[in-house]
Motif scaffolding. Sequence first.
Motif, PDB file in Angstrom:
ATOM      1  N   UNK A  13       0.768  -1.224  -0.035  1.00  0.00           N
ATOM      2  CA  UNK A  13       0.045  -0.019  -0.001  1.00  0.00           C
ATOM      3  C   UNK A  13       0.899   1.319  -0.135  1.00  0.00           C
ATOM      4  N   UNK A  14       1.984   0.890   0.791  1.00  0.00           N
ATOM      5  CA  UNK A  14       2.647   2.425   0.828  1.00  0.00           C
ATOM      6  C   UNK A  14       3.434   2.515  -0.482  1.00  0.00           C
ATOM      7  N   UNK A  19       3.949   5.628  -5.641  1.00  0.00           N
ATOM      8  CA  UNK A  19       4.150   5.591  -7.059  1.00  0.00           C
ATOM      9  C   UNK A  19       3.151   6.700  -7.458  1.00  0.00           C
ATOM     10  N   UNK A  20       1.776   6.729  -6.923  1.00  0.00           N
ATOM     11  CA  UNK A  20       0.621   7.615  -7.321  1.00  0.00           C
ATOM     12  C   UNK A  20       1.063   9.234  -7.109  1.00  0.00           C
ATOM     13  N   UNK A  21       1.862   9.299  -6.028  1.00  0.00           N
ATOM     14  CA  UNK A  21       2.191  10.589  -5.664  1.00  0.00           C
ATOM     15  C   UNK A  21       3.235  11.199  -6.640  1.00  0.00           C
ATOM     16  N   UNK A  25       2.949  14.226  -9.284  1.00  0.00           N
ATOM     17  CA  UNK A  25       3.928  15.343  -9.361  1.00  0.00           C
ATOM     18  C   UNK A  25       4.667  15.426 -10.537  1.00  0.00           C
ATOM     19  N   UNK A  26       4.894  14.379 -11.187  1.00  0.00           N
ATOM     20  CA  UNK A  26       5.530  14.314 -12.642  1.00  0.00           C
ATOM     21  C   UNK A  26       4.470  15.023 -13.942  1.00  0.00           C
ATOM     22  N   UNK A  34      -4.627  16.805 -14.232  1.00  0.00           N
ATOM     23  CA  UNK A  34      -4.871  15.563 -13.280  1.00  0.00           C
ATOM     24  C   UNK A  34      -5.917  14.513 -13.878  1.00  0.00           C
ATOM     25  N   UNK A  35      -5.897  13.537 -13.685  1.00  0.00           N
ATOM     26  CA  UNK A  35      -6.885  12.440 -13.903  1.00  0.00           C
ATOM     27  C   UNK A  35      -7.838  12.356 -13.293  1.00  0.00           C
ATOM     28  N   UNK A  36      -7.637  12.745 -11.784  1.00  0.00           N
ATOM     29  CA  UNK A  36      -9.013  12.749 -11.054  1.00  0.00           C
ATOM     30  C   UNK A  36      -9.985  13.431 -11.293  1.00  0.00           C
TER      31      UNK A  36
END
Length: 61
Positions: A13-14, A19-21, A25-26, A34-36
């Motif tokens: 999970x960490x 990776x998501x963070x 940032x990238x 953003x895709x959100x």
Amino acid sequence: MAKTNFQFEKRQRELAKKRKKEEKLRRKQEGLPDDTPENQEPAEGSEGTANDDAPPAVPAA
């Protein structure tokens, strides 16, 4: 019955969160949106295209 390996699950999970963070940032550095869904804003000129039958919203004064 096998014992659940909570440390492994927590580490996964960490790593996924990291990776998501990093991906976010990238994308931010590249200037990409953003895709959100909560961060997406409608493109200019696309107002009213989702429901053309609805009357335009009247702002309260």
